[in-house]
Design a protein around this motif. Sequence first.
Motif, PDB file in Angstrom:
ATOM      1  N   SER A 112      75.179  64.131  44.224  1.00 55.08           N
ATOM      2  CA  SER A 112      76.627  63.926  44.296  1.00 55.08           C
ATOM      3  C   SER A 112      77.338  64.781  43.247  1.00 55.08           C
ATOM      4  O   SER A 112      78.380  65.387  43.521  1.00 55.08           O
ATOM      5  CB  SER A 112      76.966  62.452  44.073  1.00 55.08           C
ATOM      6  OG  SER A 112      76.391  61.656  45.076  1.00 55.08           O
ATOM      7  N   TRP A 115      77.683  68.358  44.384  1.00 48.97           N
ATOM      8  CA  TRP A 115      78.799  68.614  45.305  1.00 48.97           C
ATOM      9  C   TRP A 115      80.093  68.852  44.535  1.00 48.97           C
ATOM     10  O   TRP A 115      80.871  69.760  44.850  1.00 48.97           O
ATOM     11  CB  TRP A 115      78.973  67.439  46.265  1.00 48.97           C
ATOM     12  CG  TRP A 115      78.056  67.474  47.443  1.00 48.97           C
ATOM     13  CD1 TRP A 115      76.915  66.757  47.623  1.00 48.97           C
ATOM     14  CD2 TRP A 115      78.198  68.295  48.610  1.00 48.97           C
ATOM     15  NE1 TRP A 115      76.339  67.071  48.821  1.00 48.97           N
ATOM     16  CE2 TRP A 115      77.108  68.009  49.464  1.00 48.97           C
ATOM     17  CE3 TRP A 115      79.132  69.235  49.022  1.00 48.97           C
ATOM     18  CZ2 TRP A 115      76.933  68.633  50.700  1.00 48.97           C
ATOM     19  CZ3 TRP A 115      78.953  69.850  50.259  1.00 48.97           C
ATOM     20  CH2 TRP A 115      77.868  69.550  51.067  1.00 48.97           C
ATOM     21  N   ARG A 145      83.465  64.806  49.272  1.00 50.22           N
ATOM     22  CA  ARG A 145      82.142  64.522  49.858  1.00 50.22           C
ATOM     23  C   ARG A 145      81.184  64.018  48.783  1.00 50.22           C
ATOM     24  O   ARG A 145      80.450  63.055  48.992  1.00 50.22           O
ATOM     25  CB  ARG A 145      81.586  65.774  50.536  1.00 50.22           C
ATOM     26  CG  ARG A 145      80.250  65.523  51.224  1.00 50.22           C
ATOM     27  CD  ARG A 145      79.754  66.771  51.922  1.00 50.22           C
ATOM     28  NE  ARG A 145      78.474  66.540  52.559  1.00 50.22           N
ATOM     29  CZ  ARG A 145      78.317  66.100  53.799  1.00 50.22           C
ATOM     30  NH1 ARG A 145      79.367  65.838  54.537  1.00 50.22           N
ATOM     31  NH2 ARG A 145      77.110  65.918  54.302  1.00 50.22           N
ATOM     32  N   GLY A 146      81.189  64.682  47.616  1.00 44.87           N
ATOM     33  CA  GLY A 146      80.333  64.234  46.523  1.00 44.87           C
ATOM     34  C   GLY A 146      80.704  62.856  46.013  1.00 44.87           C
ATOM     35  O   GLY A 146      79.837  62.013  45.773  1.00 44.87           O
ATOM     36  N   ARG A 148      82.314  60.489  47.652  1.00 44.06           N
ATOM     37  CA  ARG A 148      82.008  59.516  48.699  1.00 44.06           C
ATOM     38  C   ARG A 148      80.509  59.199  48.701  1.00 44.06           C
ATOM     39  O   ARG A 148      80.102  58.051  48.869  1.00 44.06           O
ATOM     40  CB  ARG A 148      82.450  60.075  50.055  1.00 44.06           C
ATOM     41  CG  ARG A 148      82.556  59.023  51.140  1.00 44.06           C
ATOM     42  CD  ARG A 148      83.080  59.626  52.427  1.00 44.06           C
ATOM     43  NE  ARG A 148      84.512  59.862  52.341  1.00 44.06           N
ATOM     44  CZ  ARG A 148      85.097  61.040  52.560  1.00 44.06           C
ATOM     45  NH1 ARG A 148      84.370  62.087  52.894  1.00 44.06           N
ATOM     46  NH2 ARG A 148      86.391  61.171  52.469  1.00 44.06           N
ATOM     47  N   ARG A 149      79.697  60.229  48.512  1.00 47.90           N
ATOM     48  CA  ARG A 149      78.246  60.031  48.482  1.00 47.90           C
ATOM     49  C   ARG A 149      77.848  59.197  47.268  1.00 47.90           C
ATOM     50  O   ARG A 149      76.968  58.347  47.348  1.00 47.90           O
ATOM     51  CB  ARG A 149      77.551  61.395  48.436  1.00 47.90           C
ATOM     52  CG  ARG A 149      76.059  61.306  48.560  1.00 47.90           C
ATOM     53  CD  ARG A 149      75.383  62.668  48.397  1.00 47.90           C
ATOM     54  NE  ARG A 149      73.976  62.585  48.690  1.00 47.90           N
ATOM     55  CZ  ARG A 149      73.084  62.010  47.908  1.00 47.90           C
ATOM     56  NH1 ARG A 149      73.444  61.456  46.789  1.00 47.90           N
ATOM     57  NH2 ARG A 149      71.806  61.976  48.245  1.00 47.90           N
ATOM     58  N   HIS A 155      79.043  59.959  54.590  1.00 45.88           N
ATOM     59  CA  HIS A 155      79.629  61.279  54.311  1.00 45.88           C
ATOM     60  C   HIS A 155      80.599  61.693  55.398  1.00 45.88           C
ATOM     61  O   HIS A 155      81.514  62.467  55.158  1.00 45.88           O
ATOM     62  CB  HIS A 155      78.534  62.339  54.172  1.00 45.88           C
ATOM     63  CG  HIS A 155      77.454  61.936  53.211  1.00 45.88           C
ATOM     64  ND1 HIS A 155      76.203  62.468  53.262  1.00 45.88           N
ATOM     65  CD2 HIS A 155      77.435  61.051  52.192  1.00 45.88           C
ATOM     66  CE1 HIS A 155      75.450  61.940  52.315  1.00 45.88           C
ATOM     67  NE2 HIS A 155      76.177  61.075  51.658  1.00 45.88           N
ATOM     68  N   GLN A 160      85.498  63.695  59.848  1.00 42.14           N
ATOM     69  CA  GLN A 160      85.835  63.378  58.458  1.00 42.14           C
ATOM     70  C   GLN A 160      86.132  64.638  57.656  1.00 42.14           C
ATOM     71  O   GLN A 160      87.036  64.662  56.819  1.00 42.14           O
ATOM     72  CB  GLN A 160      84.688  62.603  57.801  1.00 42.14           C
ATOM     73  CG  GLN A 160      85.010  62.094  56.407  1.00 42.14           C
ATOM     74  CD  GLN A 160      86.150  61.103  56.390  1.00 42.14           C
ATOM     75  OE1 GLN A 160      86.099  60.083  57.066  1.00 42.14           O
ATOM     76  NE2 GLN A 160      87.198  61.395  55.645  1.00 42.14           N
TER      77      GLN A 160
END
Length: 196
Positions: A112, A115, A145-146, A148-149, A155, A160
């Motif tokens: 994460s 990202w 994205r990072g 959220r992960r 993801h 999205q």
Amino acid sequence: MSASPPPAVAGHPSATAKPVAPIPPEFDDATPAPLYQTLVGAAAMVVGGVMAFGASAIPSDAGYSGIGPNALPWFVAAVLLICGAWLIWESRSGGFRSMEPPSGAPKADWLSAAWVVAAVIANASLITTIGFVLACTLCFVLAVRGLRRAEGKAHGGVRQVLIDAITGLLIAAPVFWLFNKLLALNLPAITAGGWL
């Protein structure tokens, strides 16, 4: 022949389990050790000292409203020194007694973090090539994205990514127009008119 120990009788002190002593707060896994807390305070004081040294090299000629260019660096340096000293005092006098347990995972999520780092690097390396708006939009998509992960959320697929791209565009474009059109500060653009 050796005598065997007498059987435990209910209510007898030997039959009950020994109480386990509570873990002192300084050894609790949820609370950082006082040494680490002290190091954070010392690091804040070092940064404050370096800023104060740098501020002393800035000319103090009064500018607008009698405030010189070194006023803000001196202010930040003073705040860092005060906060650092306060952190050290707190850690040496028993630690942060009312601190909430830390949130998040017990271990770092390096993928994460990768990202988010990739988002910042992409923004810095592409901003002069594809312009401020598109570079910041890409930065937003990768960083979200990072993040959220890291929260354990899905993801997302193509849909999205499109939503994230539109959201990033809606954030970056007004900032770009504010700086370029209203404040006359030229951020990198890819169009001749400077609208994108």
